[in-house]
Design a protein around this motif. Structure first.
Motif, PDB file in Angstrom:
ATOM      1  N   LEU A 177     -16.737  45.459   7.786  1.00 62.60           N
ATOM      2  CA  LEU A 177     -16.238  46.612   8.214  1.00 62.60           C
ATOM      3  C   LEU A 177     -15.751  47.569   6.925  1.00 62.60           C
ATOM      4  N   VAL A 178     -15.764  46.892   5.890  1.00 66.89           N
ATOM      5  CA  VAL A 178     -15.430  47.532   4.599  1.00 66.89           C
ATOM      6  C   VAL A 178     -16.640  48.451   4.008  1.00 66.89           C
ATOM      7  N   GLU A 179     -17.667  47.910   4.413  1.00 65.25           N
ATOM      8  CA  GLU A 179     -19.102  48.491   4.150  1.00 65.25           C
ATOM      9  C   GLU A 179     -19.298  49.587   5.058  1.00 65.25           C
ATOM     10  N   THR A 180     -19.055  49.465   6.619  1.00 66.25           N
ATOM     11  CA  THR A 180     -19.439  50.513   7.570  1.00 66.25           C
ATOM     12  C   THR A 180     -18.313  51.442   7.619  1.00 66.25           C
ATOM     13  N   HIS A 181     -17.075  51.064   7.541  1.00 67.63           N
ATOM     14  CA  HIS A 181     -15.900  51.916   7.815  1.00 67.63           C
ATOM     15  C   HIS A 181     -14.863  52.263   6.908  1.00 67.63           C
ATOM     16  N   GLY A 182     -15.300  52.049   5.581  1.00 66.78           N
ATOM     17  CA  GLY A 182     -14.271  52.261   4.366  1.00 66.78           C
ATOM     18  C   GLY A 182     -13.143  51.576   4.691  1.00 66.78           C
ATOM     19  N   LEU A 183     -13.010  50.220   5.051  1.00 65.89           N
ATOM     20  CA  LEU A 183     -11.734  49.762   5.073  1.00 65.89           C
ATOM     21  C   LEU A 183     -11.332  49.411   3.771  1.00 65.89           C
ATOM     22  N   PRO A 222      -3.444  48.199   7.184  1.00 64.08           N
ATOM     23  CA  PRO A 222      -2.879  49.287   6.404  1.00 64.08           C
ATOM     24  C   PRO A 222      -4.546  50.279   6.167  1.00 64.08           C
ATOM     25  N   SER A 223      -5.528  49.964   6.549  1.00 64.97           N
ATOM     26  CA  SER A 223      -6.626  50.927   6.680  1.00 64.97           C
ATOM     27  C   SER A 223      -6.410  51.900   7.790  1.00 64.97           C
ATOM     28  N   ALA A 224      -5.621  51.559   8.474  1.00 62.04           N
ATOM     29  CA  ALA A 224      -5.435  52.490   9.900  1.00 62.04           C
ATOM     30  C   ALA A 224      -5.116  54.022   9.548  1.00 62.04           C
ATOM     31  N   ARG A 225      -4.602  53.927   8.330  1.00 64.06           N
ATOM     32  CA  ARG A 225      -3.943  55.393   7.827  1.00 64.06           C
ATOM     33  C   ARG A 225      -5.162  56.278   7.482  1.00 64.06           C
ATOM     34  N   GLU A 254     -14.735  57.467  14.523  1.00 61.70           N
ATOM     35  CA  GLU A 254     -16.164  57.242  14.116  1.00 61.70           C
ATOM     36  C   GLU A 254     -16.624  55.710  14.443  1.00 61.70           C
ATOM     37  N   VAL A 255     -15.934  55.103  14.943  1.00 60.54           N
ATOM     38  CA  VAL A 255     -16.035  53.635  15.390  1.00 60.54           C
ATOM     39  C   VAL A 255     -16.843  53.641  16.731  1.00 60.54           C
ATOM     40  N   ARG A 256     -18.180  53.670  17.166  1.00 61.71           N
ATOM     41  CA  ARG A 256     -18.672  53.753  18.076  1.00 61.71           C
ATOM     42  C   ARG A 256     -19.608  52.922  18.509  1.00 61.71           C
ATOM     43  N   ALA A 257     -20.340  52.235  17.552  1.00 60.35           N
ATOM     44  CA  ALA A 257     -21.285  51.233  17.971  1.00 60.35           C
ATOM     45  C   ALA A 257     -20.802  50.172  19.119  1.00 60.35           C
ATOM     46  N   ALA A 258     -21.948  49.699  19.661  1.00 57.95           N
ATOM     47  CA  ALA A 258     -21.747  49.136  21.007  1.00 57.95           C
ATOM     48  C   ALA A 258     -20.899  47.831  20.614  1.00 57.95           C
ATOM     49  N   GLU A 259     -21.563  46.917  19.823  1.00 53.99           N
ATOM     50  CA  GLU A 259     -21.008  45.934  19.472  1.00 53.99           C
ATOM     51  C   GLU A 259     -20.934  45.652  17.826  1.00 53.99           C
ATOM     52  N   THR A 276     -20.330  42.967  14.625  1.00 55.40           N
ATOM     53  CA  THR A 276     -20.128  41.669  13.959  1.00 55.40           C
ATOM     54  C   THR A 276     -19.177  41.628  12.793  1.00 55.40           C
ATOM     55  N   ALA A 277     -18.182  41.045  12.606  1.00 56.97           N
ATOM     56  CA  ALA A 277     -17.364  40.880  11.335  1.00 56.97           C
ATOM     57  C   ALA A 277     -16.883  39.628  11.327  1.00 56.97           C
TER      58      ALA A 277
END
Ligand SMILES: C[S@@+](CC[C@H](N)C(=O)[O-])C[C@H]1O[C@@H](n2cnc3c(N)ncnc32)[C@H](O)[C@@H]1O
Length: 269
Positions: free
Chosen positions: A188-194, A240-243, A249-254, A256-257
């Protein structure tokens, strides 16, 4: 119920014992009085807390996520590590109180206390377990607890106050610290900037506790999480990344993390 923790609590104003003479507010012999909120927690900040902690939305997301068992492996690791005792279990930065409840289930006679600065968190923590009380207290200030009063101190993804933890822990007590491992939620760090976990996190944690601790054990636990887009939003929402992450932008069906945490057990040196 706060009553089990009462013998260990101290007045945040004068440091004297607290009692509950009329079954309502907590009082010390000097007459300082602390009301129990309708939702069951007691405010022991004496009006000196500059932080409000996690928001109602973050706590609701955390509650949903934990209730589904995604972080059950963390609760199990804590419950399997604590030693049987009937002394006080303190959860510093308790959030919803879920981990405290799991540890109390493993220690059939121990009273528990969850402290936090977030009122939405404390509303849940006050109901987390029949033997657990909840108190509003700031981890950056002197804790409203007697010296050497705590048998087990839990600190899960929350701030640490090494000198105060050392003061309140019994000489034979144990401090259990859970921190994210460097690869925690790395996908999620890679894909969503956590926010990325500091690779030197373990060293920084030990440093922040100070040098009056002995490390008894340290183990990393990992699980692969398979999450729907909705649950991924919930997971991001409780961090804390929620802010700064756009949840739309989180739309992928499933997704894995990897959930990866380090559980370190310390004893007072
Ligand atoms: C990431 S959450 C972890 C909650 C819980 N331990 C868990 O893992 O589910 C951090 C918690 O620490 C609390 N917190 C932050 N700063 C605090 C402070 N100065 N004193 C007490 N609690 C604080 C927040 O309100 C929040 O509930």
């Amino acid at each position: 119920m706060i009553d089990g923790a009462l013998p260990y609590l101290r007045c945040p104003v004068c440091g004297q014992r607290l009692d509950r003479p009329d079954g309502q507010a907590l009082r010390c012999p000097q007459g300082h009085s602390f009301d129990i909120a309708r939702q069951g927690y007691v405010n022991l900040t004496a009006g000196r807390s500059p932080h409000s902690g996690d928001s109602a939305e973050m706590i609701a997301d955390r509650s949903t996520f934990l209730a589904e068992g995604h972080y059950d492996f963390i609760a199990r690791a804590l419950a399997e590590t604590v030693r049987a005792d009937d002394g006080l279990v303190l959860d510093a930065g308790t959030g919803t109180g879920d981990y405290l409840a799991r540890v109390l289930d493993a220690l059939p006679a121990a009273p528990g206390l969850g402290i936090d600065v977030s009122k939405p968190a404390l509303r849940r923590a006050a109901r987390a377990h029949p033997r657990a009380g909840a108190a509003l207290a700031d981890l950056w200030r002197p804790l409203p607890l007697a010296d050497a009063s705590v048998a087990v101190l839990l600190n899960v993804f929350a701030p640490r106050n090494g000198p105060e933890f050392h003061r309140v822990l019994r000489p034979d007590g144990m401090l259990l610290v859970v921190t994210p491992a460097p690869d925690h939620l790395s996908e999620l760090v890679e894909t969503h900037g956590l926010i990325r976990v500091d690779p030197d996190k373990a060293d920084r944690v030990a440093e922040s506790l100070g040098n009056s601790w002995r490390t008894e054990s340290s183990a990393t636990h990992r699980r692969t999480l398979r999450l729907t887009a909705a649950r991924t939003r919930t997971l991001i929402g409780m961090t804390p990344s929620a802010r700064h992450v756009s949840l739309d932008e989180v739309r992928a069906a499933e997704i894995t993390a990897t959930a990866a945490i380090t559980l370190t057990v310390y004893s007072p040196a």
